[in-house]
Design a protein around this motif. Sequence first.
Motif, PDB file in Angstrom:
ATOM      1  N   PRO A 161       0.851  -1.197   0.000  1.00 37.33           N
ATOM      2  CA  PRO A 161       0.000   0.000   0.000  1.00 37.33           C
ATOM      3  C   PRO A 161       0.882   1.240   0.000  1.00 37.33           C
ATOM      4  O   PRO A 161       1.809   1.337   0.810  1.00 37.33           O
ATOM      5  CB  PRO A 161      -0.776  -0.117   1.308  1.00 37.33           C
ATOM      6  CG  PRO A 161      -0.704  -1.568   1.677  1.00 37.33           C
ATOM      7  CD  PRO A 161       0.645  -2.006   1.213  1.00 37.33           C
ATOM      8  N   THR A 162       0.620   2.157  -0.905  1.00 41.59           N
ATOM      9  CA  THR A 162       1.446   3.369  -1.015  1.00 41.59           C
ATOM     10  C   THR A 162       0.663   4.458  -1.731  1.00 41.59           C
ATOM     11  O   THR A 162      -0.091   4.172  -2.668  1.00 41.59           O
ATOM     12  CB  THR A 162       2.741   3.100  -1.805  1.00 41.59           C
ATOM     13  OG1 THR A 162       3.378   4.350  -2.097  1.00 41.59           O
ATOM     14  CG2 THR A 162       2.474   2.356  -3.110  1.00 41.59           C
ATOM     15  N   PRO A 163       0.853   5.729  -1.320  1.00 40.43           N
ATOM     16  CA  PRO A 163       0.178   6.811  -2.033  1.00 40.43           C
ATOM     17  C   PRO A 163       0.681   6.957  -3.465  1.00 40.43           C
ATOM     18  O   PRO A 163       0.047   7.604  -4.289  1.00 40.43           O
ATOM     19  CB  PRO A 163       0.506   8.047  -1.190  1.00 40.43           C
ATOM     20  CG  PRO A 163       1.696   7.689  -0.387  1.00 40.43           C
ATOM     21  CD  PRO A 163       1.630   6.208  -0.187  1.00 40.43           C
ATOM     22  N   LEU A 171      -0.251  -0.265  -4.484  1.00 42.45           N
ATOM     23  CA  LEU A 171      -1.647   0.177  -4.624  1.00 42.45           C
ATOM     24  C   LEU A 171      -1.968   1.324  -3.676  1.00 42.45           C
ATOM     25  O   LEU A 171      -1.586   1.313  -2.502  1.00 42.45           O
ATOM     26  CB  LEU A 171      -2.599  -0.990  -4.335  1.00 42.45           C
ATOM     27  CG  LEU A 171      -2.489  -2.198  -5.272  1.00 42.45           C
ATOM     28  CD1 LEU A 171      -3.425  -3.313  -4.798  1.00 42.45           C
ATOM     29  CD2 LEU A 171      -2.824  -1.809  -6.706  1.00 42.45           C
ATOM     30  N   SER A 172      -2.687   2.312  -4.202  1.00 43.55           N
ATOM     31  CA  SER A 172      -3.090   3.476  -3.401  1.00 43.55           C
ATOM     32  C   SER A 172      -4.580   3.426  -3.100  1.00 43.55           C
ATOM     33  O   SER A 172      -5.375   3.057  -3.958  1.00 43.55           O
ATOM     34  CB  SER A 172      -2.785   4.775  -4.151  1.00 43.55           C
ATOM     35  OG  SER A 172      -3.349   5.887  -3.439  1.00 43.55           O
ATOM     36  N   LEU A 173      -4.928   3.877  -1.907  1.00 46.31           N
ATOM     37  CA  LEU A 173      -6.344   3.942  -1.531  1.00 46.31           C
ATOM     38  C   LEU A 173      -6.970   5.226  -2.065  1.00 46.31           C
ATOM     39  O   LEU A 173      -8.169   5.333  -2.195  1.00 46.31           O
ATOM     40  CB  LEU A 173      -6.461   3.885  -0.009  1.00 46.31           C
ATOM     41  CG  LEU A 173      -7.768   3.356   0.581  1.00 46.31           C
ATOM     42  CD1 LEU A 173      -8.123   2.002  -0.004  1.00 46.31           C
ATOM     43  CD2 LEU A 173      -7.671   3.265   2.094  1.00 46.31           C
ATOM     44  N   TYR A 193      -5.021  11.309  -0.621  1.00 48.17           N
ATOM     45  CA  TYR A 193      -5.096  12.089   0.621  1.00 48.17           C
ATOM     46  C   TYR A 193      -3.943  11.574   1.498  1.00 48.17           C
ATOM     47  O   TYR A 193      -3.271  10.597   1.153  1.00 48.17           O
ATOM     48  CB  TYR A 193      -6.436  11.897   1.333  1.00 48.17           C
ATOM     49  CG  TYR A 193      -7.028  10.536   1.141  1.00 48.17           C
ATOM     50  CD1 TYR A 193      -8.045  10.323   0.207  1.00 48.17           C
ATOM     51  CD2 TYR A 193      -6.534   9.431   1.832  1.00 48.17           C
ATOM     52  CE1 TYR A 193      -8.576   9.059  -0.001  1.00 48.17           C
ATOM     53  CE2 TYR A 193      -7.053   8.165   1.616  1.00 48.17           C
ATOM     54  CZ  TYR A 193      -8.085   7.982   0.702  1.00 48.17           C
ATOM     55  OH  TYR A 193      -8.593   6.725   0.487  1.00 48.17           O
ATOM     56  N   VAL A 194      -3.743  12.192   2.628  1.00 46.22           N
ATOM     57  CA  VAL A 194      -2.592  11.817   3.457  1.00 46.22           C
ATOM     58  C   VAL A 194      -3.026  10.870   4.586  1.00 46.22           C
ATOM     59  O   VAL A 194      -3.935  11.189   5.347  1.00 46.22           O
ATOM     60  CB  VAL A 194      -1.919  13.078   4.052  1.00 46.22           C
ATOM     61  CG1 VAL A 194      -0.700  12.672   4.885  1.00 46.22           C
ATOM     62  CG2 VAL A 194      -1.502  14.023   2.925  1.00 46.22           C
ATOM     63  N   LEU A 195      -2.407   9.713   4.608  1.00 44.44           N
ATOM     64  CA  LEU A 195      -2.592   8.794   5.733  1.00 44.44           C
ATOM     65  C   LEU A 195      -1.255   8.680   6.446  1.00 44.44           C
ATOM     66  O   LEU A 195      -0.224   9.066   5.908  1.00 44.44           O
ATOM     67  CB  LEU A 195      -3.011   7.403   5.215  1.00 44.44           C
ATOM     68  CG  LEU A 195      -4.341   7.313   4.458  1.00 44.44           C
ATOM     69  CD1 LEU A 195      -4.522   5.899   3.895  1.00 44.44           C
ATOM     70  CD2 LEU A 195      -5.507   7.677   5.362  1.00 44.44           C
ATOM     71  N   GLY A 199       0.102   5.816   7.255  1.00 45.33           N
ATOM     72  CA  GLY A 199       0.787   4.571   6.920  1.00 45.33           C
ATOM     73  C   GLY A 199      -0.107   3.682   6.100  1.00 45.33           C
ATOM     74  O   GLY A 199      -1.210   4.075   5.715  1.00 45.33           O
ATOM     75  N   GLY A 200       0.346   2.474   5.867  1.00 52.22           N
ATOM     76  CA  GLY A 200      -0.374   1.563   4.985  1.00 52.22           C
ATOM     77  C   GLY A 200      -1.423   0.696   5.656  1.00 52.22           C
ATOM     78  O   GLY A 200      -2.182   0.007   4.971  1.00 52.22           O
TER      79      GLY A 200
HETATM   80  N1  LIG Z   1      -1.024   8.866   2.375  1.00 54.24           N
HETATM   81  C1  LIG Z   1      -1.497   7.712   1.766  1.00 54.24           C
HETATM   82  C2  LIG Z   1      -2.489   7.829   0.794  1.00 54.24           C
HETATM   83  C3  LIG Z   1      -2.982   6.704   0.165  1.00 54.24           C
HETATM   84  C4  LIG Z   1      -2.484   5.454   0.502  1.00 54.24           C
HETATM   85  N2  LIG Z   1      -2.845   4.234  -0.005  1.00 54.24           N
HETATM   86  C5  LIG Z   1      -2.179   3.221   0.489  1.00 54.24           C
HETATM   87  S1  LIG Z   1      -1.063   3.703   1.698  1.00 54.24           S
HETATM   88  C6  LIG Z   1      -1.483   5.348   1.485  1.00 54.24           C
HETATM   89  C7  LIG Z   1      -0.979   6.474   2.128  1.00 54.24           C
END
Ligand SMILES: Nc1ccc2ncsc2c1
Length: 231
Positions: A85-87, A136-138, A141-143, A145-146
């Motif tokens: 999981p990653t932005p 893969l990104s959700l 926006y800023v989270l 972590g994954g």
């Molecule tokens: N900041 C951010 C945004 C989307 C996302 N998707 C998976 S980890 C993650 C982290």
Amino acid sequence: MRIDVVTIFPEFFSVLDVSLLGKARASGLIDIRVHDLREFTHDRHRTVDDTPAGGGAGMVMKPEPWGEALDAVLADAADAVVVFPTPAGELFRQPIARALAEAPHLVFCCGRYEGIDQRVIEHTASRPEVAAVRELSLGDYVLNGGEVAAMAMIEAAGRLVPGMVGNPDSLVEESHEDGLLEYPSYTKPAVWRGLETPPVLLSGNHAAIAAWRREQQLDRTRRIRPELLGD
Ligand SMILES: Nc1ccc2ncsc2c1
């Protein structure tokens, strides 16, 4: 299906024991194993991060613990799909959930800080027991972590595993399952605080109800998510 999750917050995934996935786990339909990345460190402080090469703010997750964690998780694997999981990844949507649900073995690598040393992703892709690596990104926006993203992806894919949902028909009439937003839903009473259930839904005319629901899907999608219509 087997699902492994590697994270520095293993307690985050205890909620999987209470949801729909809890039943699947209990029934053996889905075998979920959560691993603490810090178990794969060897220093007194159980260090998982270090300063970024090239400078800059924040910290980057060290490759060594991830390499050892994936050595352990993949030791008896074949055809694993490893998700980071990653932005900076491909946007996670229902077709990807369906693809993940087909995989016999999913591994979710939850990054924190500024992310995981990129060599971990590269090395994982070279492992013979790995069928695919997916970043893969959700969403945009800023989270922190994954973990939140991995939880969403696990639920989205897990619920599609045959036997997970009691009535498979209910999987069809969900938002995004057919590329459109779902129609609005109503139940009893027919009138609530002066607000009526649309009469067509009480007509018993199934063709008219189906047509009304389809029109509602198109109208809602056109208003709220026109990009889903490819306009
Ligand atoms: N900041 C951010 C945004 C989307 C996302 N998707 C998976 S980890 C993650 C982290």
